[in-house]
Design an enzyme around this catalytic site. Structure first.
Site, PDB file in Angstrom:
ATOM      1  CB  SER A   1      -3.906   2.623   1.636  1.00 43.05           C
ATOM      2  OG  SER A   1      -4.003   2.021   0.379  1.00 43.05           O
TER       3      SER A   1
ATOM      4  CG  HIS B   1       4.232  -6.333  -1.058  1.00 45.75           C
ATOM      5  ND1 HIS B   1       4.381  -5.048  -1.504  1.00 45.75           N
ATOM      6  CD2 HIS B   1       3.065  -6.780  -1.569  1.00 45.75           C
ATOM      7  CE1 HIS B   1       3.335  -4.739  -2.272  1.00 45.75           C
ATOM      8  NE2 HIS B   1       2.534  -5.768  -2.334  1.00 45.75           N
TER       9      HIS B   1
ATOM     10  CE  LYS C   1      -3.362  -1.081  -0.705  1.00 47.34           C
ATOM     11  NZ  LYS C   1      -3.654  -1.845  -1.980  1.00 47.34           N
TER      12      LYS C   1
HETATM   13  P1  A3P Z   1      -5.100   4.639  -1.573  1.00 45.74           P
HETATM   14  O1  A3P Z   1      -5.747   3.405  -1.023  1.00 45.74           O
HETATM   15  O2  A3P Z   1      -4.697   5.599  -0.503  1.00 45.74           O
HETATM   16  O3  A3P Z   1      -5.896   5.283  -2.655  1.00 45.74           O
HETATM   17  P2  A3P Z   1      -0.043  -0.501  -3.556  1.00 45.74           P
HETATM   18  O4  A3P Z   1       0.060  -0.487  -5.033  1.00 45.74           O
HETATM   19  O5  A3P Z   1       1.287  -0.531  -2.858  1.00 45.74           O
HETATM   20  O6  A3P Z   1      -0.983  -1.543  -3.077  1.00 45.74           O
HETATM   21  O7  A3P Z   1      -0.619   0.919  -3.110  1.00 45.74           O
HETATM   22  C1  A3P Z   1      -1.943   1.263  -3.415  1.00 45.74           C
HETATM   23  C2  A3P Z   1      -2.121   2.731  -3.151  1.00 45.74           C
HETATM   24  O8  A3P Z   1      -1.451   3.490  -4.170  1.00 45.74           O
HETATM   25  C3  A3P Z   1      -3.592   3.126  -3.189  1.00 45.74           C
HETATM   26  O9  A3P Z   1      -3.721   4.185  -2.253  1.00 45.74           O
HETATM   27  C4  A3P Z   1      -3.712   3.587  -4.636  1.00 45.74           C
HETATM   28  O10 A3P Z   1      -4.829   4.412  -4.889  1.00 45.74           O
HETATM   29  C5  A3P Z   1      -2.399   4.350  -4.784  1.00 45.74           C
HETATM   30  N1  A3P Z   1      -2.054   4.584  -6.194  1.00 45.74           N
HETATM   31  C6  A3P Z   1      -1.951   3.685  -7.186  1.00 45.74           C
HETATM   32  N2  A3P Z   1      -1.680   4.301  -8.352  1.00 45.74           N
HETATM   33  C7  A3P Z   1      -1.614   5.617  -8.102  1.00 45.74           C
HETATM   34  C8  A3P Z   1      -1.369   6.789  -8.918  1.00 45.74           C
HETATM   35  N3  A3P Z   1      -1.161   6.709 -10.208  1.00 45.74           N
HETATM   36  N4  A3P Z   1      -1.380   7.993  -8.292  1.00 45.74           N
HETATM   37  C9  A3P Z   1      -1.589   8.090  -6.966  1.00 45.74           C
HETATM   38  N5  A3P Z   1      -1.828   7.029  -6.152  1.00 45.74           N
HETATM   39  C10 A3P Z   1      -1.838   5.803  -6.714  1.00 45.74           C
END
Ligand code: A3P
Length: 286
Positions: free
Chosen positions: A128, A98, A43
């Site tokens: 998140s 991860h 996340k």
């Molecule tokens: P949120 O849940 O706060 O929206 P991971 O990929 O490590 O699982 O992280 C997911 C988080 O990264 C989510 O956060 C997601 O919305 C955010 N995310 C993914 N792509 C993004 C982008 N292009 N710009 C901003 N945030 C992004």
């Protein structure tokens, strides 16, 4: 539906998609000098960085990110399926993980392969992850945010403690094949971040290519790209009826969720776990 969790070397993993054998196989994974690893605590912006790295890989041409699911472009090593995909990836490979540093492929440490480690404000990671745990079927129901925050602070969540993960990986600071960047830096200056990444990867790109990367790695572009928004995931893995993987994509959403008391409790543990280790982050108080 939860398949329960198992512990491996003191770290919690979900029983669906992961297995002790898979984690060990990832640890023994052969590494090439031209491998690029996208490493995060979950996340923290994994799929965002994967999109950026995929676009750098294809010199800004969006065709790859628009035609191949992200889990095939940069497979997650620690899942059995991801490991199989990783073995079949043409070089130079893009790989995601991860894993905490102590469970990472041993061969990396004697190689010239590169790690890009993305960190994010742990309060935003918590929020998140809390929402993600409600849609990602391998994870247990998170209960209330209050309950979940305590488990998060104790490291009693999949992939273990955020504090240990970040402290462990940050030990590699200063090595020339390790690059750390924050989600907040990506938010503040995506173009500048892409340029720094290109430099680290020895992939000089022109202005038009960088423009294309910035456009195609935006939250809006990724949200509408079926290869990047996980809408192709089977429902037994991701139940998108309850929320989306690309949820809000902002910094500071924790302020909409944590009470002042919860935030103060978080800060207290943060100071205890991160104080005096010499790391500075964009979310540190001035
Ligand atoms: P949120 O849940 O706060 O929206 P991971 O990929 O490590 O699982 O992280 C997911 C988080 O990264 C989510 O956060 C997601 O919305 C955010 N995310 C993914 N792509 C993004 C982008 N292009 N710009 C901003 N945030 C992004």
């Amino acid at each position: 539906m939860s398949h329960g969790y198992f512990q491996h070397e003191g770290i919690t993993f979900p029983g669906l998609l992961y297995s002790p054998r898979g984690i060990e196989a990832a640890r023994e994974f052969p590494v090439y000098d031209d491998d690029v690893f996208n490493v995060t605590y979950q996340k923290s912006g994994t799929v965002w960085m994967l999109e950026i790295l995929s676009l750098i890989h294809s010199n800004g041409d969006p065709q790859w990110v628009q035609s191949v699911p992200n889990w095939d472009r940069g497979p997650w090593l620690e899942t059995l399926l991801g490991l199989r995909r990783a073995r079949g990836c043409p070089r130079p490979r893009l790989l995601s993980s991860h894993l905490p540093v102590q469970l990472f492929p041993k061969a990396f440490f004697g190689s010239k392969a590169k790690v890009i480690y993305t960190v994010r404000n742990p309060k935003d990671v918590l929020v998140s992850l809390y929402h993600f745990a409600r849609i990602f079927r391998p994870y247990k129901d998170p209960g209330t945010l209050e309950q979940f925050m305590e488990r998060f602070l104790q490291g009693d969540v999949p992939f273990g403690s955020w504090f240990d993960h970040v402290r462990g990986w940050m030990e590699l600071r200063g090595q020339e094949n390790f690059f750390c960047i924050s989600y907040e830096e990506l938010q503040q200056d995506l173009r500048g971040s892409v340029r720094r990444l290109c430099q680290f990867l020895d992939r000089p790109l022109g202005g038009a290519a960088v423009d294309a990367i910035v456009a195609n790695a935006s939250f809006a572009a990724m949200s509408s790209n079926r290869m990047s928004n996980f809408s192709l995931s089977p429902r037994f893995i991701l139940d998108m009826r309850r929320g989306t993987f690309l949820r809000k994509g902002i910094s500071g959403d924790w302020k909409n969720h944590l009470t002042p008391e919860q935030s103060a409790r978080f800060d207290h543990v943060y100071r205890e776990r991160m104080g005096g280790v010499g790391l500075t982050f964009p979310w540190d108080p001035p």
